[in-house]
Design a protein around this motif. Sequence first.
Motif, PDB file in Angstrom:
ATOM      1  N   VAL A  34       0.885  -1.165   0.000  1.00  0.00           N
ATOM      2  CA  VAL A  34       0.000   0.000   0.000  1.00  0.00           C
ATOM      3  C   VAL A  34       0.919   1.209   0.000  1.00  0.00           C
ATOM      4  O   VAL A  34       1.785   1.343   0.863  1.00  0.00           O
ATOM      5  N   GLU A  35       0.751   2.058  -0.993  1.00  0.00           N
ATOM      6  CA  GLU A  35       1.594   3.240  -1.129  1.00  0.00           C
ATOM      7  C   GLU A  35       0.745   4.492  -0.983  1.00  0.00           C
ATOM      8  O   GLU A  35      -0.305   4.620  -1.605  1.00  0.00           O
ATOM      9  N   LYS A  36       1.216   5.422  -0.159  1.00  0.00           N
ATOM     10  CA  LYS A  36       0.575   6.730  -0.022  1.00  0.00           C
ATOM     11  C   LYS A  36       1.562   7.779  -0.484  1.00  0.00           C
ATOM     12  O   LYS A  36       2.659   7.889   0.063  1.00  0.00           O
TER      13      LYS A  36
ATOM     14  N   GLN B 287      -3.493   7.214  -2.808  1.00  0.00           N
ATOM     15  CA  GLN B 287      -3.188   5.857  -2.336  1.00  0.00           C
ATOM     16  C   GLN B 287      -3.290   4.861  -3.487  1.00  0.00           C
ATOM     17  O   GLN B 287      -4.191   4.944  -4.317  1.00  0.00           O
TER      18      GLN B 287
ATOM     19  N   SER C 295      -2.489   0.439  -4.306  1.00  0.00           N
ATOM     20  CA  SER C 295      -2.170  -0.853  -3.700  1.00  0.00           C
ATOM     21  C   SER C 295      -2.066  -1.905  -4.778  1.00  0.00           C
ATOM     22  O   SER C 295      -2.599  -1.757  -5.877  1.00  0.00           O
TER      23      SER C 295
ATOM     24  N   SER D 176       6.680   9.628  -0.355  1.00  0.00           N
ATOM     25  CA  SER D 176       5.890   8.411  -0.498  1.00  0.00           C
ATOM     26  C   SER D 176       6.149   7.516   0.689  1.00  0.00           C
ATOM     27  O   SER D 176       7.295   7.385   1.134  1.00  0.00           O
TER      28      SER D 176
END
Length: 197
Positions: free
Chosen positions: A50-52, A63, A65, A187
């Motif tokens: 999961v990347e924000k 976001q 994923s 990130s």
Amino acid sequence: MRATTFAWFCRCAAVALLGLGLSTGAHAAYSIEQLMTDLASHKGGRARFVEKRHMALLDKPVQASGEMVYSPPDRLEKRTLLPKPETLVLDKDMLSMERDKRKLTINLASRPEALAFVDSIRSTLSGNRKSLEQNYTLNLQGESSQWVLTLVPSEPAIAALLQRITVSGGKNQVRHIEYLQVDGDRSEISIEPIEVQ
């Protein structure tokens, strides 16, 4: 290709590479050499991510994923499933991305700054401290139950884009990676390994 798009493209490859160096050996306390040795012993595998992405131009983080697959020493696939399908593949020095039925391929050998960036991440996974220290200053804090490795670029072409990479984990797992860019955007990537059945 715009510099910001290119930087994002290279960052995605690096995130996927680092994110799949998931298993490390158990130690009471870590040194950089121990961590590098443990990462070098990783045989590859799969992980959910999961990347924000926090960007100055947006009110809230973006976001994404999906799943990553790493096959040592130099093949990586990062498949974003949400919010939109996207595939990024790094195979040796070829980096390609497919999104919205469009495909872009770059030979990293023609982009020395990108190759140095990706090779630095590969050096982390392969446990090649000497190579890693050609491009980064390393700082490791904590012990095996909770450690943080900070990579600060010393290579000017990388330092022009990136302030630092922070990789953290506990015991045998990398659990979090943070990229802080020079422009202040950052990130955060949370990683969960997929156990082999």
